[in-house]
Design a protein around this motif. Structure first.
Motif, PDB file in Angstrom:
ATOM      1  N   PRO A 147      38.473  44.862   0.866  1.00 56.49           N
ATOM      2  CA  PRO A 147      39.752  44.432   1.455  1.00 56.49           C
ATOM      3  C   PRO A 147      40.316  45.495   2.389  1.00 56.49           C
ATOM      4  O   PRO A 147      40.310  46.687   2.056  1.00 56.49           O
ATOM      5  CB  PRO A 147      40.679  44.277   0.235  1.00 56.49           C
ATOM      6  CG  PRO A 147      39.766  44.094  -0.924  1.00 56.49           C
ATOM      7  CD  PRO A 147      38.505  44.844  -0.599  1.00 56.49           C
ATOM      8  N   HIS A 148      40.782  45.070   3.536  1.00 57.63           N
ATOM      9  CA  HIS A 148      41.393  45.999   4.487  1.00 57.63           C
ATOM     10  C   HIS A 148      42.249  45.238   5.489  1.00 57.63           C
ATOM     11  O   HIS A 148      42.176  44.011   5.573  1.00 57.63           O
ATOM     12  CB  HIS A 148      40.317  46.807   5.239  1.00 57.63           C
ATOM     13  CG  HIS A 148      39.479  45.958   6.142  1.00 57.63           C
ATOM     14  ND1 HIS A 148      38.414  45.204   5.693  1.00 57.63           N
ATOM     15  CD2 HIS A 148      39.553  45.711   7.481  1.00 57.63           C
ATOM     16  CE1 HIS A 148      37.869  44.552   6.692  1.00 57.63           C
ATOM     17  NE2 HIS A 148      38.547  44.825   7.808  1.00 57.63           N
ATOM     18  N   GLN A 149      43.049  46.010   6.229  1.00 52.95           N
ATOM     19  CA  GLN A 149      43.793  45.491   7.388  1.00 52.95           C
ATOM     20  C   GLN A 149      43.198  46.153   8.621  1.00 52.95           C
ATOM     21  O   GLN A 149      42.899  47.355   8.608  1.00 52.95           O
ATOM     22  CB  GLN A 149      45.262  45.900   7.303  1.00 52.95           C
ATOM     23  CG  GLN A 149      46.018  45.423   6.082  1.00 52.95           C
ATOM     24  CD  GLN A 149      47.354  46.151   5.962  1.00 52.95           C
ATOM     25  OE1 GLN A 149      47.401  47.385   5.950  1.00 52.95           O
ATOM     26  NE2 GLN A 149      48.433  45.396   5.853  1.00 52.95           N
ATOM     27  N   ASP A 150      43.081  45.417   9.711  1.00 53.02           N
ATOM     28  CA  ASP A 150      42.472  46.014  10.911  1.00 53.02           C
ATOM     29  C   ASP A 150      43.360  47.084  11.540  1.00 53.02           C
ATOM     30  O   ASP A 150      42.864  47.994  12.217  1.00 53.02           O
ATOM     31  CB  ASP A 150      42.108  44.924  11.923  1.00 53.02           C
ATOM     32  CG  ASP A 150      40.925  44.090  11.435  1.00 53.02           C
ATOM     33  OD1 ASP A 150      40.252  44.496  10.465  1.00 53.02           O
ATOM     34  OD2 ASP A 150      40.676  43.028  12.030  1.00 53.02           O
ATOM     35  N   SER A 151      44.689  46.993  11.308  1.00 53.29           N
ATOM     36  CA  SER A 151      45.583  48.015  11.867  1.00 53.29           C
ATOM     37  C   SER A 151      45.326  49.394  11.266  1.00 53.29           C
ATOM     38  O   SER A 151      45.732  50.404  11.845  1.00 53.29           O
ATOM     39  CB  SER A 151      47.053  47.636  11.641  1.00 53.29           C
ATOM     40  OG  SER A 151      47.375  46.540  12.448  1.00 53.29           O
ATOM     41  N   LYS A 237      38.534  40.369   3.574  1.00 52.74           N
ATOM     42  CA  LYS A 237      37.316  41.001   3.040  1.00 52.74           C
ATOM     43  C   LYS A 237      36.172  40.007   3.181  1.00 52.74           C
ATOM     44  O   LYS A 237      36.385  38.850   3.564  1.00 52.74           O
ATOM     45  CB  LYS A 237      37.516  41.360   1.557  1.00 52.74           C
ATOM     46  CG  LYS A 237      37.757  40.140   0.668  1.00 52.74           C
ATOM     47  CD  LYS A 237      37.950  40.533  -0.785  1.00 52.74           C
ATOM     48  CE  LYS A 237      38.084  39.291  -1.673  1.00 52.74           C
ATOM     49  NZ  LYS A 237      38.154  39.598  -3.091  1.00 52.74           N
ATOM     50  N   SER A 238      34.952  40.446   2.897  1.00 51.32           N
ATOM     51  CA  SER A 238      33.824  39.509   2.824  1.00 51.32           C
ATOM     52  C   SER A 238      32.864  40.011   1.760  1.00 51.32           C
ATOM     53  O   SER A 238      32.849  41.200   1.435  1.00 51.32           O
ATOM     54  CB  SER A 238      33.125  39.358   4.188  1.00 51.32           C
ATOM     55  OG  SER A 238      32.509  40.569   4.565  1.00 51.32           O
ATOM     56  N   GLY A 239      32.079  39.057   1.231  1.00 47.02           N
ATOM     57  CA  GLY A 239      31.213  39.395   0.091  1.00 47.02           C
ATOM     58  C   GLY A 239      29.810  39.813   0.508  1.00 47.02           C
ATOM     59  O   GLY A 239      29.446  39.778   1.686  1.00 47.02           O
ATOM     60  N   SER A 246      20.765  34.435   6.663  1.00 46.63           N
ATOM     61  CA  SER A 246      21.570  35.481   7.289  1.00 46.63           C
ATOM     62  C   SER A 246      22.971  34.952   7.633  1.00 46.63           C
ATOM     63  O   SER A 246      23.189  33.747   7.758  1.00 46.63           O
ATOM     64  CB  SER A 246      20.880  35.992   8.545  1.00 46.63           C
ATOM     65  OG  SER A 246      20.635  34.924   9.428  1.00 46.63           O
ATOM     66  N   ARG A 247      23.905  35.910   7.772  1.00 46.93           N
ATOM     67  CA  ARG A 247      25.285  35.585   8.170  1.00 46.93           C
ATOM     68  C   ARG A 247      25.682  36.597   9.231  1.00 46.93           C
ATOM     69  O   ARG A 247      26.229  37.653   8.925  1.00 46.93           O
ATOM     70  CB  ARG A 247      26.219  35.667   6.956  1.00 46.93           C
ATOM     71  CG  ARG A 247      27.594  35.062   7.198  1.00 46.93           C
ATOM     72  CD  ARG A 247      28.750  36.032   6.953  1.00 46.93           C
ATOM     73  NE  ARG A 247      28.811  37.138   7.884  1.00 46.93           N
ATOM     74  CZ  ARG A 247      29.828  37.993   7.968  1.00 46.93           C
ATOM     75  NH1 ARG A 247      30.864  37.872   7.166  1.00 46.93           N
ATOM     76  NH2 ARG A 247      29.808  38.999   8.842  1.00 46.93           N
ATOM     77  N   ASN A 248      25.373  36.288  10.487  1.00 37.47           N
ATOM     78  CA  ASN A 248      25.576  37.251  11.555  1.00 37.47           C
ATOM     79  C   ASN A 248      26.741  36.810  12.438  1.00 37.47           C
ATOM     80  O   ASN A 248      26.860  35.636  12.776  1.00 37.47           O
ATOM     81  CB  ASN A 248      24.299  37.396  12.370  1.00 37.47           C
ATOM     82  CG  ASN A 248      23.158  37.946  11.519  1.00 37.47           C
ATOM     83  OD1 ASN A 248      23.403  38.639  10.534  1.00 37.47           O
ATOM     84  ND2 ASN A 248      21.933  37.631  11.878  1.00 37.47           N
TER      85      ASN A 248
HETATM   86  O1  LIG Z   1      32.426  40.107   9.241  1.00 34.03           O
HETATM   87  C1  LIG Z   1      32.777  40.634   8.208  1.00 34.03           C
HETATM   88  O2  LIG Z   1      32.173  40.465   7.157  1.00 34.03           O
HETATM   89  C2  LIG Z   1      33.989  41.509   8.147  1.00 34.03           C
HETATM   90  C3  LIG Z   1      34.710  41.620   9.434  1.00 34.03           C
HETATM   91  C4  LIG Z   1      36.011  42.324   9.300  1.00 34.03           C
HETATM   92  O3  LIG Z   1      36.541  42.494   8.250  1.00 34.03           O
HETATM   93  C5  LIG Z   1      36.681  42.816  10.496  1.00 34.03           C
HETATM   94  O4  LIG Z   1      36.120  42.701  11.602  1.00 34.03           O
HETATM   95  O5  LIG Z   1      37.784  43.348  10.355  1.00 34.03           O
END
Ligand SMILES: O=C(O)CCC(=O)C(=O)O
Length: 285
Positions: A147-151, A237-239, A246-248
């Motif tokens: 988990p995060h914020q882009d800022s 977030k992502s798992g 794939s998940r690109n």
């Molecule tokens: O693509 C993802 O799994 C994460 C992307 C992300 O969290 C972001 O770009 O801030």
């Protein structure tokens, strides 16, 4: 569009399906795979990427990647001595951070008129594009993003960062789709910052007493061709990708050129590559 923008402001994220064509995904993916194939492993620093606290420290390769094309390994791709333990083709977690400038197919895609129009609908006066990445989640090895914020990573005052996240493939709960805490961008200010520490590395600074709040996340599966807009303060977030598919994705970030950009942000403009001015470079059609 105005209803969608309202939804974005309410939830802190917005998925826009069918935003780009299957042909775009194919072209962007093709080039990303070529880049991975072409880069030379010999003498390549064994740099991994994680948004958690402990990585990057002392990492010039990362800190100087804002105006370059560089490659960051999956955590599980290397053994403790830095030897590759998987095929090179699936070893990379991400390529960054100037694809939007340096790679023609990415530049054309990132400077389309409709992205400029969205930026204005979001309220940008002087939209600047920066920090572009292909994020790979290869089968079985694709790592999680905490988990995060882009800022945290792109701090302006006032905050102005928004992520533009493009699903190049179908993203599902099985292969590591995105999760968001809806409304968290209204509940919290920027919780922490990642800054240059002055000695060649980075550190995190907490901006509030509890910088890691517990939140309810909703899973947001997306079909290939979807654009997801991500508010700079929304927790997401992502798992892991434990599946065989794939998940690109491709992503870049936008900031407001009129909002002062913190000089201790990890990514700094260079004289050779100031932040891309979307008003100036966007295509006419
Ligand atoms: O693509 C993802 O799994 C994460 C992307 C992300 O969290 C972001 O770009 O801030």
């Amino acid at each position: 569009m105005s209803e969608q923008i309202e939804q974005f402001h309410r939830d802190g994220f917005l998925a826009i399906p069918d935003f780009f064509a299957a042909e775009d995904s194919a072209n962007l993916l093709k080039r990303a795979k070529e880049l991975v194939q072409e880069f030379d492993l010999k003498d390549h620093p064994r740099t991994k990427f994680s948004t958690s606290r402990d990585d990057h420290v002392g990492d010039d390769y990362f800190l100087n990647s804002g105006d370059k094309i560089r490659y960051f390994f999956e955590t599980d791709a290397l053994d403790k001595d830095g030897n590759l333990v998987v095929e090179k083709a699936v070893s990379i977690n991400k390529i960054g951070h100037a694809l939007h400038e340096l790679e023609p197919v990415y530049r054309e895609f990132s400077t389309r008129k409709k992205l400029k129009e969205i930026s204005h609908a979001l309220g940008y006066k002087q939209p600047r594009v920066l920090q572009s990445m292909v994020i790979f989640k290869n089968p079985k090895i694709g790592g999680e993003v905490p988990p995060h914020q882009d800022s945290t990573f792109l701090y302006t005052d006032p905050p102005s960062a928004i992520g533009f996240w493009f699903a190049l493939e179908d993203c599902t709960p099985e292969n590591g789709c995105m999760y968001f805490a809806p409304g968290s961008h209204k509940k919290y200010p920027t919780l922490k910052r990642m800054v240059r520490n002055g000695t060649g590395g980075t550190k995190f600074i907490d901006l509030v007493d509890n910088p890691d709040p517990e939140e309810e996340y909703v899973c947001v599966p997306t079909k290939a061709g979807t654009l997801v807009l991500i508010h700079g303060q929304v927790l997401h977030k992502s798992g892991h990708n434990r599946s065989g598919k794939s998940r690109n994705i491709y992503t870049f970030h936008m900031i407001e050129g009129e909002s002062p950009y913190a000089p201790d942000n990890w990514l700094l403009p260079t004289p050779e590559m100031p932040f891309m001015d979307l008003n100036a470079v966007a295509s006419e059609v």
